[in-house]
Structure formats: structure tokens, C-alpha cells
Scaffold this motif. Structure first.
Motif, PDB file in Angstrom:
ATOM      1  N   VAL A  69      19.999  -3.453   0.818  1.00 24.80           N
ATOM      2  CA  VAL A  69      19.352  -3.701   0.266  1.00 24.80           C
ATOM      3  C   VAL A  69      17.960  -5.101   0.054  1.00 24.80           C
ATOM      4  O   VAL A  69      16.517  -4.902  -0.380  1.00 24.80           O
ATOM      5  N   LEU A  70      18.187  -5.485   0.984  1.00 30.95           N
ATOM      6  CA  LEU A  70      17.622  -7.065   0.963  1.00 30.95           C
ATOM      7  C   LEU A  70      16.790  -6.485   2.191  1.00 30.95           C
ATOM      8  O   LEU A  70      15.466  -7.058   2.107  1.00 30.95           O
ATOM      9  N   ALA A  71      17.063  -5.898   3.310  1.00 30.04           N
ATOM     10  CA  ALA A  71      16.094  -4.993   3.642  1.00 30.04           C
ATOM     11  C   ALA A  71      15.251  -4.014   3.391  1.00 30.04           C
ATOM     12  O   ALA A  71      14.006  -4.167   3.664  1.00 30.04           O
ATOM     13  N   VAL A  72      15.585  -3.011   2.801  1.00 31.59           N
ATOM     14  CA  VAL A  72      14.376  -2.462   1.590  1.00 31.59           C
ATOM     15  C   VAL A  72      13.283  -4.036   1.343  1.00 31.59           C
ATOM     16  O   VAL A  72      12.167  -3.100   1.129  1.00 31.59           O
ATOM     17  N   GLY A  73      13.483  -4.951   0.706  1.00 32.26           N
ATOM     18  CA  GLY A  73      12.311  -5.713   0.119  1.00 32.26           C
ATOM     19  C   GLY A  73      11.438  -6.600   0.956  1.00 32.26           C
ATOM     20  O   GLY A  73      10.524  -7.037   1.180  1.00 32.26           O
ATOM     21  N   VAL A  75      11.983  -9.305   4.690  1.00 34.78           N
ATOM     22  CA  VAL A  75      12.177 -10.975   4.706  1.00 34.78           C
ATOM     23  C   VAL A  75      11.755 -11.633   3.998  1.00 34.78           C
ATOM     24  O   VAL A  75      13.272 -12.733   3.244  1.00 34.78           O
ATOM     25  N   GLN A  76      10.814 -11.767   3.330  1.00 30.62           N
ATOM     26  CA  GLN A  76      10.660 -12.655   2.142  1.00 30.62           C
ATOM     27  C   GLN A  76      10.701 -12.812   1.237  1.00 30.62           C
ATOM     28  O   GLN A  76      10.460 -13.427   0.396  1.00 30.62           O
ATOM     29  N   TRP A  77      11.618 -11.358   0.627  1.00 25.50           N
ATOM     30  CA  TRP A  77      11.469 -10.161  -0.444  1.00 25.50           C
ATOM     31  C   TRP A  77      12.264 -11.561  -1.369  1.00 25.50           C
ATOM     32  O   TRP A  77      11.899 -12.096  -2.653  1.00 25.50           O
ATOM     33  N   TRP A  78      13.529 -12.558  -0.402  1.00 28.48           N
ATOM     34  CA  TRP A  78      14.118 -12.733  -1.627  1.00 28.48           C
ATOM     35  C   TRP A  78      13.373 -13.927  -2.355  1.00 28.48           C
ATOM     36  O   TRP A  78      14.158 -14.530  -3.044  1.00 28.48           O
ATOM     37  N   HIS A  79      12.211 -14.416  -1.316  1.00 26.94           N
ATOM     38  CA  HIS A  79      11.987 -15.750  -2.199  1.00 26.94           C
ATOM     39  C   HIS A  79      11.172 -16.341  -3.153  1.00 26.94           C
ATOM     40  O   HIS A  79      10.669 -16.493  -3.883  1.00 26.94           O
ATOM     41  N   VAL A  80      10.480 -14.791  -3.629  1.00 30.60           N
ATOM     42  CA  VAL A  80       9.108 -14.331  -4.961  1.00 30.60           C
ATOM     43  C   VAL A  80      10.081 -13.419  -5.573  1.00 30.60           C
ATOM     44  O   VAL A  80       9.673 -13.349  -6.572  1.00 30.60           O
ATOM     45  N   SER A  81      11.649 -12.864  -5.629  1.00 25.32           N
ATOM     46  CA  SER A  81      11.897 -12.230  -6.465  1.00 25.32           C
ATOM     47  C   SER A  81      12.681 -12.582  -6.867  1.00 25.32           C
ATOM     48  O   SER A  81      14.057 -12.634  -6.268  1.00 25.32           O
ATOM     49  N   SER A  82      13.453 -12.808  -8.474  1.00 29.49           N
ATOM     50  CA  SER A  82      14.533 -13.127  -9.063  1.00 29.49           C
ATOM     51  C   SER A  82      15.239 -11.768  -8.911  1.00 29.49           C
ATOM     52  O   SER A  82      16.712 -12.285  -8.336  1.00 29.49           O
ATOM     53  N   LEU A  83      14.854 -10.779  -8.738  1.00 27.47           N
ATOM     54  CA  LEU A  83      16.056  -9.669  -8.227  1.00 27.47           C
ATOM     55  C   LEU A  83      16.297 -10.464  -7.022  1.00 27.47           C
ATOM     56  O   LEU A  83      17.835  -9.983  -6.332  1.00 27.47           O
ATOM     57  N   GLY A  84      15.788 -10.331  -6.165  1.00 26.47           N
ATOM     58  CA  GLY A  84      15.975 -10.097  -4.642  1.00 26.47           C
ATOM     59  C   GLY A  84      16.701 -11.745  -4.279  1.00 26.47           C
ATOM     60  O   GLY A  84      17.430 -11.941  -3.618  1.00 26.47           O
ATOM     61  N   HIS A  85      16.364 -12.941  -5.337  1.00 32.15           N
ATOM     62  CA  HIS A  85      17.208 -13.834  -5.124  1.00 32.15           C
ATOM     63  C   HIS A  85      18.746 -13.801  -5.626  1.00 32.15           C
ATOM     64  O   HIS A  85      19.616 -13.105  -4.380  1.00 32.15           O
ATOM     65  N   TYR A  86      18.978 -12.390  -6.488  1.00 33.23           N
ATOM     66  CA  TYR A  86      20.393 -12.448  -6.994  1.00 33.23           C
ATOM     67  C   TYR A  86      21.280 -11.674  -6.099  1.00 33.23           C
ATOM     68  O   TYR A  86      22.011 -11.538  -5.087  1.00 33.23           O
ATOM     69  N   VAL A  87      19.955 -10.678  -5.208  1.00 38.38           N
ATOM     70  CA  VAL A  87      20.732  -9.370  -4.192  1.00 38.38           C
ATOM     71  C   VAL A  87      20.736 -10.737  -3.445  1.00 38.38           C
ATOM     72  O   VAL A  87      22.329 -10.617  -2.591  1.00 38.38           O
ATOM     73  N   ASN A  88      20.481 -11.185  -2.377  1.00 36.23           N
ATOM     74  CA  ASN A  88      21.123 -12.276  -1.971  1.00 36.23           C
ATOM     75  C   ASN A  88      22.180 -13.539  -1.848  1.00 36.23           C
ATOM     76  O   ASN A  88      22.920 -13.754  -0.780  1.00 36.23           O
ATOM     77  N   SER A  89      22.125 -13.710  -2.938  1.00 37.29           N
ATOM     78  CA  SER A  89      23.453 -13.995  -3.705  1.00 37.29           C
ATOM     79  C   SER A  89      24.616 -13.416  -2.963  1.00 37.29           C
ATOM     80  O   SER A  89      26.122 -13.898  -2.819  1.00 37.29           O
ATOM     81  N   VAL A  90      24.841 -12.649  -4.293  1.00 32.89           N
ATOM     82  CA  VAL A  90      25.394 -11.131  -3.761  1.00 32.89           C
ATOM     83  C   VAL A  90      26.446 -11.109  -2.329  1.00 32.89           C
ATOM     84  O   VAL A  90      27.087 -11.108  -1.623  1.00 32.89           O
ATOM     85  N   HIS A  91      24.804 -11.102  -1.216  1.00 32.64           N
ATOM     86  CA  HIS A  91      24.919 -11.230   0.117  1.00 32.64           C
ATOM     87  C   HIS A  91      25.849 -12.540   0.766  1.00 32.64           C
ATOM     88  O   HIS A  91      26.867 -12.271   1.170  1.00 32.64           O
ATOM     89  N   LEU A  92      25.119 -12.855  -0.111  1.00 33.35           N
ATOM     90  CA  LEU A  92      25.903 -14.249   0.578  1.00 33.35           C
ATOM     91  C   LEU A  92      27.435 -14.438  -0.464  1.00 33.35           C
ATOM     92  O   LEU A  92      28.413 -14.881   0.473  1.00 33.35           O
ATOM     93  N   TRP A  93      27.525 -14.372  -0.947  1.00 30.02           N
ATOM     94  CA  TRP A  93      28.670 -14.718  -1.680  1.00 30.02           C
ATOM     95  C   TRP A  93      29.495 -13.591  -1.531  1.00 30.02           C
ATOM     96  O   TRP A  93      31.348 -13.639  -1.127  1.00 30.02           O
ATOM     97  N   SER A  94      29.829 -12.514  -0.751  1.00 30.40           N
ATOM     98  CA  SER A  94      30.506 -11.005  -0.250  1.00 30.40           C
ATOM     99  C   SER A  94      30.877 -11.419   0.886  1.00 30.40           C
ATOM    100  O   SER A  94      32.594 -11.512   1.604  1.00 30.40           O
ATOM    101  N   VAL A  95      30.118 -12.388   1.806  1.00 30.33           N
ATOM    102  CA  VAL A  95      30.637 -13.366   2.941  1.00 30.33           C
ATOM    103  C   VAL A  95      31.713 -13.701   2.613  1.00 30.33           C
ATOM    104  O   VAL A  95      31.978 -13.503   3.928  1.00 30.33           O
ATOM    105  N   GLU A  96      30.756 -14.284   2.142  1.00 35.11           N
ATOM    106  CA  GLU A  96      32.021 -15.381   1.308  1.00 35.11           C
ATOM    107  C   GLU A  96      33.831 -14.885   1.573  1.00 35.11           C
ATOM    108  O   GLU A  96      34.798 -15.824   2.035  1.00 35.11           O
TER     109      GLU A  96
END
Lengths: 215, 320
Positions: A69-73, A75-96
Motif C-alpha cells: 500500500v505504501l508503494a502505491v503512494g 516514497v514521499q506519500w507518507w510524509h504528506v498524507s495522514s492516510l499514508g502516515h497511518y499505513v506507515n505506522s501499520v507497516h512499522l508495528w507489523s514489523v515490530e
């Protein structure tokens, strides 16, 4: 005159010179018949510790899904989109979660001495997977395009460069790191996961220490 | 070596088990957990440090760093492979692993200053300074830059007295520094415009996917490290595994980070390669543990397995 299009002659199916037959034989021989997806397990497979292997696998699925999902948006998407930031957070926490479950799985297998009964290579592939997963997550942190990525790259380069590998694996180059993170390393991880699962299904779940079938 | 008498798992009695159902349930659990953790704790995203931010927050340091790049005395200028041949790099005992990698990313530290300024055409002072620098002999260039760095000096810190102009280029003593002050001031001015990153990373190729030069210049200065130390991210603060704020970062790197905190690694000039070698050794030990007598027997000595398989052992003990 009659002809059969469905039935194959014995010579066709056993011809050892036929590459397709040989590949099929190899694939069919990877796992004993019925053991790829069995609906029964040995009686001793009854502990919560067994769940952590499949939890690791499930976490990897969420990691890959959220990464896609992050790849769809981009490299910079998650810096400028609240949805992108949330998806990045999901990615981070699933990695943890992925690493947490994997470490528990690894310790569980250690205390079971799960390498017994010709399962040493299953252990080897698991440890290899752990190491490559660390490398994969490291390239992810380098691909964040934020302050953390700057600092981790600056620190990480000294370790990598000291081994000589920095000449080929430049942690200061986020373009290279991103491609390793989203293509090369995930391919290796998924490949080793498949090998690991085949090894597990091939040999079955390791029996308890000192288990005696005749007791 | 004792013979492995582990019975075939397929010969044991079986019980019903639904692997697919187990996977689907765990997938849902992990997905919900990830969505929930993301909603509650989010993820850190502190904006990258820009050259402009560095120039405005600590202009003296940027000027000093620029002069040091010209003098060839910064970290990157004296790094060795893969950027240059100005040092042997780190060694593992007598083995120069870093050097063996080769100079495959060649970077001349002076070009970190001269490269961006060479493309600056709207400032005659900078253009003539670049021309004067290029016309001088290498020994003269180095002397100018080194003298200017010494003249700037450093502010008093950690009990040590200030040197030179106390780190302030505006107060340097008069001297023959050639074009170095103009070059350094020119780089500061370019950084303040916000154009330095692009001039370093994408000049001549439009696409700037490789930030090697920008990051080397940034890391040669003190500003990046100051920000990291303030966030407890330095190497001696377990920095490799920490993240900004309270985010968990990479806790799985705790052992790698741990070695940097203790001697002999914390005081070694070859700490990076030594820690890497140690971690590779430990990883190989873990990987090939099934073949190592003693280590592979630990699970028998500490019988955690009696807990894992307690039902099986209880049932076995009750068998006639």
C-alpha cells in the motif's frame, strides 16, 4: 482407428530424459504425500508455543501488504498524507510484531532442540531468515527519507564500510536502499520462508525430547 | 558423538488440526493488532535536516566544515574506502577489509564545496574565488584552508580552552587564507537559499536519487550529530537501535549496539569491523548450533521442554 488424448503412455510419464517429468518428480518429492497441508498433527503438538511460527508468518503477510500500500503512494506519500502516515505506522508495528513473534518462535525451537531428527537445515534456514529480516528492516529505516534515515545512514555506513561491503551497498544512497528494501531482500525473505515451510512439512513437527514410541 | 534417536514424527498418534484455520485466525489477530497499535502509537516522522536549517542554526559550523573539506581534514576527507584512498580504513587485526572493498564511490572532499559553487554564476566574488583556488598549487590550497580552519578555531568546551577565533569566522585574525573565506561564505550563502542539496546530488543529472554527497557533508559538520545526541541517538547512547521519541526502533539490534557500549570496542579505532566480525561469529554459532557439541545439549540441561510438552510427558508417564 481410435486415439486417446487424455491418457498418457507409461513411457511418457516416466521418461527420465523429460525435464518436465524430472521437475514434477522433484516437486512431488519435496513433501511426503498428504503432508503439505495435513488435517492432523502428532498428538504432542499441543502448546501455545506452536502458534508463534504461524504468527510470524501472518505478521510477514501484514508487513508485505502494508508495504505494498505504501508503494502505491510512493516514497514521499507518507510524509504528506495522514492516510499514508497511518499505513506507515501499520507497516512499522507489523514489523515490530513480526520480530517479536519470530524471536519467541526461535527461542521455543531452541528449548525444543528442534534440530533433532534431520531437522538441522530447518534450524539453519530459520536463523538465516532472522538475519536477512534484520537487514531488510534496516534498509526500510534507511528509506524513510526523514531525520531518522539521515542519522541511521550516517551511523550505519561506518559499520558496513568497515567490512568492505560499503563499496557495493551504499547506505547513503536511499534510491539503492529502497530498491533493496522493496524488491531484492523481500524476494530473498519470501524464498527462504518457502524453503523453511517445506522443510517443516517434509520432516514434520519435531517429537518431544526422549519420546519413546514403544513406551 | 551420540546418535540421533529422534523417532519419525509421522509414526506418532495424531490429533485433529486445522492449519489453514490457524493461519487465518492469526492473520486477523495480527492485522487488528497492527491497525490498533498504529492508531494508538502512530510512527515517528521527524523532518530531515536541511542544509538551510544547518546554515541558519549553526552558520559558523557550516563555514568551518566547508574550510575543513577544502583542507582535507574532515571525517569523509580522511575516510578511506569506499570514498578515497586517504587512509587505510578499519582493519580486523592485520586484515584491511575496508581497503579491500576498493574506492568504488570516489568523492573528493574539496568537490563537496567547489562542485556546488562552480555552478554559481550570479556571484562574481564566488566565481573569482573558485578560479583562484583552481589556479593555485595543491600545497598552497591546503595551506590556505588549513590556516583558515586553525584561525577559526573552536569554542571552549569540555574543560578545554577556546582556540583561534573561538569558532567564529567573523573574528579570525588577519592572514593569508587565499580564496578560502570567500568559498566558505559562498557555500553558506548557497546553503541558506535551500539549493545546496540539489547542487550536490542532482546537478547535471536532474534526478537526485543518491544523497551520498549531501549526507557526507552533513555528517562532517556538528549539527546533525548535535540533533541526534539531543534525541539520545548517538552511538554511545544505543543509537543504532533507538528511534526518535518513544518509538521502539530496531530493538532486535540490541546485541549489535551493546558491544559499542563496552570496552574494548568503545575505545577501539577499529570498533566497527570488530563488532561486525563478532556478530558474524555469533550468528554463525547460532546458525550451526545443531552441529556444536555442548551448545546443542543445553535444552536437555535446562528442561524448558518439560513445560512445553507437559501434556505429552504426563500422558506417557501414565501409560502401562
Amino acid at each position: 482407428m481410435t486415439t486417446s488424448t487424455g491418457a498418457k503412455s507409461a513411457a511418457e510419464t516416466t521418461d527420465p530424459g523429460n525435464w518436465t517429468n524430472r521437475l514434477r518428480g522433484r516437486i512431488e518429492g519435496l513433501v511426503p504425500p498428504g503432508e503439505a497441508l495435513p488435517d492432523r498433527q502428532p498428538i504432542y503438538v499441543a502448546s501455545w508455543i506452536y502458534v508463534f511460527g504461524v504468527l510470524t508468518l501472518s505478521s510477514l503477510a501484514v508487513v508485505i501488504l502494508s508495504g505494498c500500500v505504501l508503494a502505491v503512494g510512493g516514497v514521499q506519500w507518507w510524509h504528506v498524507s495522514s492516510l499514508g502516515h497511518y499505513v506507515n505506522s501499520v507497516h512499522l508495528w507489523s514489523v515490530e510484531l513480526f520480530f517479536g513473534f519470530m524471536v519467541i518462535h526461535l527461542w521455543g525451537k531452541f528449548w525444543m532442540a528442534a534440530w533433532r531428527g534431520k531437522r538441522a537445515m530447518t534450524w539453519v534456514s530459520g536463523v538465516l531468515l532472522f538475519g536477512i529480516s534484520i537487514g531488510t528492516s534496516f534498509t526500510g529505516f534507511l528509506s524513510q527519507t526523514n531525520f531518522s534515515a539521515q542519522w541511521i545512514a550516517g551511523e550505519g555506513k561506518d559499520g558496513i564500510n568497515s567490512t568492505g561491503a560499503g563499496a557495493f551497498f551504499n547506505v547513503l544512497n536511499p534510491g539503492q536502499m529502497l530498491l533493496w528494501h522493496v524488491v531484492l531482500l523481500p524476494l530473498v525473505v519470501v524464498l527462504i520462508v518457502l524453503i523453511h515451510i517445506i522443510q517443516v512439512r517434509r520432516h514434520g513437527v519435531v517429537p518431544p525430547l526422549d519420546a519413546d514410541l514403544e513406551g | 558423538m551420540t546418535r540421533d534417536r529422534t523417532p519419525d514424527s509421522h509414526d506418532f498418534p495424531t490429533r485433529r488440526y486445522d492449519l489453514v484455520k490457524e493461519f487465518v485466525i492469526t492473520l486477523v489477530v495480527v492485522l487488528v493488532a497492527s491497525l490498533g497499535l498504529a492508531a494508538i502509537f502512530s510512527s515517528p516522522d521527524e523532518k530531515p535536516i536541511t542544509m538551510s536549517a544547518w546554515a541558519n542554526a549553526d552558520p559558523n559550523n557550516l563555514v568551518t566544515t566547508a574550510a575543513s573539506e577544502l583542507a582535507g581534514t574532515t571525517t569523509s576527507a580522511t575516510y578511506g574506502a569506499p570514498y578515497n584512498s586517504n587512509s587505510e580504513g578499519q582493519k580486523l587485526g592485520p586484515i584491511p577489509l575496508q581497503k579491500w572493498g576498493g574506492v568504488r564511490i570516489p568523492i573528493d572532499s574539496a568537490d563537496l564545496v567547489l562542485g556546488p559553487l562552480s555552478n554559481t554564476t550570479n556571484d562574481p566574488a564566488v566565481s573569482s574565488a573558485v578560479a583562484a583556488w583552481k589556479a593555485a598549487a595543491p600545497e598552497q590550497q591546503t595551506k590556505w584552508a588549513a590556516d583558515y580552519v586553525d584561525a577559526i578555531g573552536a569554542a571552549a568546551a569540555d574543560g578545554e580552552a577556546a582556540t583561534g577565533a573561538g569558532g567564529d569566522p567573523a573574528n579570525v585574525a588577519a592572514g593569508d587564507y587565499g580564496p578560502v573565506p570567500a568559498l566558505s561564505a559562498g557555500l553558506l550563502a548557497l546553503a541558506k537559499t535551500g539549493g545546496l542539496e540539489g547542487a550536490l546530488d542532482s546537478a547535471g543529472n536532474f534526478y537526485g536519487g543518491d544523497t551520498t554527497k549531501s549526507l557526507l557533508l552533513l555528517a562532517d559538520g556538528a549539527y546533525l550529530e548535535d540533533q541526534a545526541v539531543a534525541q539520545n541517538l548517538a552511538g554511545d547512547q544505543w543509537g543504532m537501535m533507538n528511534e526518535v521519541g518513544n518509538a521502539p526502533g530496531q530493538p532486535w539490534m540490541w546485541l549489535y549496539t551493546f558491544w559499542y557500549q563496552i570496552k574494548p570496542f568503545s575505545t577501539s579505532d577499529n570498533a566497527d569491523v570488530e563488532v561486525w566480525a563478532l556478530m558474524m561469529l555469533l550468528t554463525l554459532l547460532l546458525m550451526f548450533l545443531p552441529f556444536i557439541p555442548g551448545l546443542r545439549t543445553i535444552p536437555r540441561w535446562i528442561p524448558v521442554h518439560r513445560l512445553i510438552w507437559r501434556n505429552y510427558y504426563r500422558r506417557s508417564a501414565g501409560r502401562p
